[in-house]
Design a protein around this motif. Sequence first.
Motif, PDB file in Angstrom:
ATOM      1  N   UNK A 268     -32.362 -19.471 -52.119  1.00 29.53           N
ATOM      2  CA  UNK A 268     -31.187 -19.090 -52.908  1.00 29.53           C
ATOM      3  C   UNK A 268     -30.709 -17.659 -52.339  1.00 29.53           C
ATOM      4  N   UNK A 269     -31.676 -17.009 -51.754  1.00 31.25           N
ATOM      5  CA  UNK A 269     -31.348 -15.614 -51.066  1.00 31.25           C
ATOM      6  C   UNK A 269     -31.262 -15.960 -49.645  1.00 31.25           C
ATOM      7  N   UNK A 270     -30.409 -16.791 -49.343  1.00 27.37           N
ATOM      8  CA  UNK A 270     -30.144 -17.352 -47.849  1.00 27.37           C
ATOM      9  C   UNK A 270     -30.045 -16.076 -46.899  1.00 27.37           C
TER      10      UNK A 270
ATOM     11  N   UNK B 176     -32.677  -6.114 -51.014  1.00 20.97           N
ATOM     12  CA  UNK B 176     -31.064  -5.844 -50.949  1.00 20.97           C
ATOM     13  C   UNK B 176     -30.486  -4.587 -50.741  1.00 20.97           C
ATOM     14  N   UNK B 177     -29.866  -4.690 -49.551  1.00 21.90           N
ATOM     15  CA  UNK B 177     -29.166  -3.185 -49.139  1.00 21.90           C
ATOM     16  C   UNK B 177     -27.541  -3.362 -49.112  1.00 21.90           C
TER      17      UNK B 177
ATOM     18  N   UNK C 204     -19.252  -7.384 -52.382  1.00 22.30           N
ATOM     19  CA  UNK C 204     -20.018  -6.406 -52.052  1.00 22.30           C
ATOM     20  C   UNK C 204     -20.229  -6.509 -50.318  1.00 22.30           C
ATOM     21  N   UNK C 205     -20.558  -5.212 -49.918  1.00 24.24           N
ATOM     22  CA  UNK C 205     -21.069  -5.424 -48.628  1.00 24.24           C
ATOM     23  C   UNK C 205     -22.273  -5.269 -48.371  1.00 24.24           C
ATOM     24  N   UNK C 206     -23.068  -6.358 -47.981  1.00 24.69           N
ATOM     25  CA  UNK C 206     -24.580  -6.108 -48.137  1.00 24.69           C
ATOM     26  C   UNK C 206     -25.521  -6.934 -46.996  1.00 24.69           C
ATOM     27  N   UNK C 207     -26.744  -6.595 -46.982  1.00 20.47           N
ATOM     28  CA  UNK C 207     -27.705  -7.680 -46.362  1.00 20.47           C
ATOM     29  C   UNK C 207     -29.031  -7.765 -47.204  1.00 20.47           C
ATOM     30  N   UNK C 208     -29.174  -9.060 -47.390  1.00 26.75           N
ATOM     31  CA  UNK C 208     -30.442  -9.267 -48.240  1.00 26.75           C
ATOM     32  C   UNK C 208     -31.477 -10.264 -47.652  1.00 26.75           C
ATOM     33  N   UNK C 209     -32.584 -10.057 -47.959  1.00 30.55           N
ATOM     34  CA  UNK C 209     -33.749 -10.776 -47.326  1.00 30.55           C
ATOM     35  C   UNK C 209     -34.644 -11.217 -48.809  1.00 30.55           C
ATOM     36  N   UNK C 210     -35.596 -12.089 -48.553  1.00 30.64           N
ATOM     37  CA  UNK C 210     -36.634 -12.261 -49.592  1.00 30.64           C
ATOM     38  C   UNK C 210     -37.966 -12.646 -48.877  1.00 30.64           C
TER      39      UNK C 210
ATOM     40  N   UNK D 121     -32.060  -2.032 -53.350  1.00 27.39           N
ATOM     41  CA  UNK D 121     -32.948  -2.144 -54.429  1.00 27.39           C
ATOM     42  C   UNK D 121     -34.026  -3.302 -54.254  1.00 27.39           C
ATOM     43  N   UNK D 122     -35.093  -3.431 -55.093  1.00 29.14           N
ATOM     44  CA  UNK D 122     -35.888  -4.665 -55.001  1.00 29.14           C
ATOM     45  C   UNK D 122     -36.300  -5.198 -56.344  1.00 29.14           C
ATOM     46  N   UNK D 123     -36.157  -6.545 -56.181  1.00 34.54           N
ATOM     47  CA  UNK D 123     -36.425  -7.160 -57.680  1.00 34.54           C
ATOM     48  C   UNK D 123     -37.541  -8.291 -57.469  1.00 34.54           C
TER      49      UNK D 123
END
Length: 510
Positions: free
Chosen positions: A469-471, A434-435, A365-371, A399-401
């Motif tokens: 783990x969501x670096x 996650x976007x 995928x092509x994305x940016x994630x944070x936590x 989305x958000x989990x």
Amino acid sequence: MNMRVKRMTGILIGFLTILLLGDPRFQSSLADKILPASRSLAAGASTIAGCLAPAKARTAFPGSSEYQSARTVFNLRYKYAPAAFVFPTTVAQVQNAVGCAEQLGIGISPRGGGHSYEDYSLGRGRDGVIVVDMTGFTDISYNKAAGTVTVGSGFRLGPLKLALWNLGKVTVPCGVCPSVGVGGHALGGGWGFVSRKFGILSDSIVEAQVVIANGTTVRANAIENVNLLWSLKGAGANSYGIVSQFTFKVHDVSATMTHFSYTFLKSQQAQTVKAFQIWGQVAVAEVTTSLYLDPSGGNNFYGIYMGPSANLNAVLKAFMDNVPAPSNQTVIETDYITTVLIDGGFSQNADPSVLNLHSFTYPTATFKAKSIIVKAPGFSGDGIKTFVNSLQAGPATSYFIFDLFGGSASVINQIAPGDSAWVHRDALFSIQMFTYWQNNPSQSSSDITFIDNLWSAVRPYASSEAYQNYIDQDMPLSAYYGSNLNRLISEKKIWDSNNVFNFPQSIPVR
């Protein structure tokens, strides 16, 4: 299929520098990490090939078709160019690769499943490194009497869960995505749907076999190299060495289990967040859940209860008492391996052998994630309002989990923060943010701004911590390691004083 997997399947299979730069200690450590990248450019393919050749491991260099295939990445936002790929099948071959990296001044990166959110397993944030692909390490040995399993670090979670089920209806607590590698997952924590009962995966590590910076192999367990084991259990992803083998404590999952999923309306998102955090504080250890939300109206509460469906209403009562009636629900009383299939994106009626991933399309995928970590009692009323309003204003491609970590009964929170490198022992839940923008690069800037702004908006109502783990390259190391960071730096000086194992967010030597 739960909403986490449904969304990830759709995305993936078809799928600030805030404190870090402000702290002189980390400024110097970043310099340490940048220098090896420039040195690596001076080491030509023939030099590297000559150094690797005596070990007789399979290799791939730029220009070959195998090299291009090996460059497949999880996050298409990056496309690092390694100097070489090494595919070892013996510890001696791993030792050779580490020795060559040290000798030639080249960065080195182990890769298991290759699911790093910042693609550190491909290039560790830079070009010109040696990538040591550990997928050849898939031996497994089950010791029923000891209640342990010894596995190669190249195992992926789907094949590992299936193997353990077939060996004795046992498991290790770990994540739902079947193609994630056990190595990075375990070394960064490893949360999954039996974790509130059995802990995170790093808690189950009994022993690790590690190739360290001087090219030798050591064992880290409760007797030998105890402090190295402590460091590996939460901060071991390429900061101290390359793990070739794990021994894990296994857990019995032979009893009946119940998989459940409840869907609510978009207008009820604030209510489900409130109910989730109220219930989460008192939930029994036998249940682990997630709450999925998205701007389009996704609002799904799902998880696993380690017991019969007849008891589920009582188990979820404190949640259901605080939400309207769900618009849809699914409750399946089954066995453990079927819950693995469901959470892995497969049909509940699928042959469990699909977990071996022989015909599996690995996700990209092509994305940016944070936590962000949220502690009990959870968001305040203003915090819930801020989160939901910000979320609903976002792009549909996000989305958000909420993953439930804590609560009074959770085994995760019954371990002291200093007992292992994984420090988040008072977390109630973690939010994965996650976007993604698929094949529309022009969307990337606005999506990244959205996710960054949402994180900043909810930060006053949460904590300064995040899940490693969501670096996320924008997060300071203190977010991942908290009060354990200084000890981790001290251990780094012992095991890797020359900083052979390094990447932009590795544990520094100073």
